[in-house]
Design a protein around this motif. Structure first.
Motif, mmCIF file in Angstrom:
data_model
loop_
_atom_site.group_PDB
_atom_site.id
_atom_site.type_symbol
_atom_site.label_atom_id
_atom_site.label_comp_id
_atom_site.label_asym_id
_atom_site.label_seq_id
_atom_site.Cartn_x
_atom_site.Cartn_y
_atom_site.Cartn_z
ATOM 1 N N HIS A 15 -5.855 3.414 -3.835
ATOM 2 C CA HIS A 15 -5.798 3.304 -2.420
ATOM 3 C C HIS A 15 -6.432 4.335 -1.914
ATOM 4 O O HIS A 15 -6.094 5.042 -0.901
ATOM 5 C CB HIS A 15 -4.225 3.190 -1.754
ATOM 6 N N ASP A 71 0.939 -1.353 0.033
ATOM 7 C CA ASP A 71 -0.074 0.004 -0.097
ATOM 8 C C ASP A 71 0.807 1.203 -0.129
ATOM 9 O O ASP A 71 2.081 1.307 0.306
ATOM 10 C CB ASP A 71 -0.786 -0.053 1.147
ATOM 11 N N ASP A 72 0.332 2.420 -0.280
ATOM 12 C CA ASP A 72 0.830 3.807 -0.252
ATOM 13 C C ASP A 72 1.559 4.398 -1.219
ATOM 14 O O ASP A 72 1.989 5.249 -1.229
ATOM 15 C CB ASP A 72 1.445 4.029 1.155
ATOM 16 N N HIS A 89 -6.224 8.904 1.239
ATOM 17 C CA HIS A 89 -5.843 8.002 2.474
ATOM 18 C C HIS A 89 -6.707 8.546 3.712
ATOM 19 O O HIS A 89 -6.291 8.582 4.782
ATOM 20 C CB HIS A 89 -4.372 8.081 2.724
HETATM 21 ZN ZN LIG Z 1 -2.195 3.164 3.438
#
Ligand SMILES: [Zn+2]
Length: 249
Positions: A137, A33-34, A141
């Motif tokens: 994602h 992720d990210d 966030h």
């Molecule tokens: Zn994340």
């Protein structure tokens, strides 16, 4: 892990969806992720060498270092505040973080420019050419349980559609920022026509939403050769499913 479980690609995982995820042998798919730049610099070369396919989930507001995740901002501020002897400051609001940065003379744009913590569009294109898959994602966030459903749907579909358009993807996958805790059945119903798979990170659990797969969060490990155990590493162990179930209402 590779000795016991067969690494499969996202495309193979999507193929498995058709059979209700019935596999002949234990297998896993790795996701990160990210969308951090270390994916390109460090993670991808290791995975390629080991022939392990992976999916990278990206925040569309941060790609190309356009903006910073507010928690990221807060930790930069916290560092600076600590250096100035002002401790115990908490940041709840994104706006507050930006305001406070101004008073400390911290320029996040300068930081983004200098450090470049996120993947660029060019790097993502290269990762796709190397055979990796990408997913959304969310845009920036957020914690989904704090958003109303309309905003949840918006964050999800906007980020998915951005990536589809920018990179010409013929699949749509999404991983929840933080957690999918408290996300309702009607949210999944609304996004289902436009999404192939979504991913939570609740560990070894089944979800009443068939296309929402729960992943196992892996611990951060400082050893370079075990880099695939960083906090950005999540893996999905198909074989271990079926012990607990998340029921959505
Ligand atoms: Zn994340």
């Amino acid at each position: 892990m590779v000795q016991h479980f067969k690494p499969i690609s996202l495309i193979e995982l999507l193929e498995l969806k058709k059979s209700g995820f019935k596999t002949k042998e234990p297998c896993f798919h790795i996701t990160f992720d990210d969308g951090l730049s270390e994916i390109y610099d460090t993670v991808a070369p290791i995975l390629m060498k080991r022939k392990i396919p992976a999916t990278f989930f990206i925040n569309t507001d941060f790609i190309d270092n356009k903006n910073l995740f507010y928690r990221f901002k807060a930790s930069i501020l916290a560092e600076r505040v600590e250096a100035n002897g002002l401790l115990e400051v908490t940041f709840n609001e994104k706006e507050q973080t930006d305001e406070f940065a101004k008073t400390l003379n911290i320029d996040f744009n300068e930081y983004l420019e200098k450090v470049k913590p996120y993947l660029t569009i060019l790097q993502v294109k290269e990762l796709i050419n190397q055979g990796f898959t990408i997913g959304a994602h969310s845009q920036n966030h957020p914690l989904y349980c704090l958003l109303d459903e309309k905003e949840q749907i918006n964050q999800t579909l906007e980020s998915i559609n951005y990536l589809k358009k920018e990179f010409g993807l013929d699949y749509s996958v999404f991983s929840f920022p933080f957690t999918d805790d408290g996300v309702s059945k009607s949210f999944f119903k609304a996004i289902e026509p436009q999404v192939d798979l979504t991913f939570g990170s609740a560990g070894i659990k089944k979800d009443s939403v068939k296309f929402n797969l729960q992943r196992i969060p892996m611990e951060k490990n400082e050893l370079a050769e075990q880099l695939i155990k960083t906090q950005y590493f999540y893996c999905f162990l198909k074989k271990l499913f079926g012990r607990n179930k998340i029921v959505r209402h």
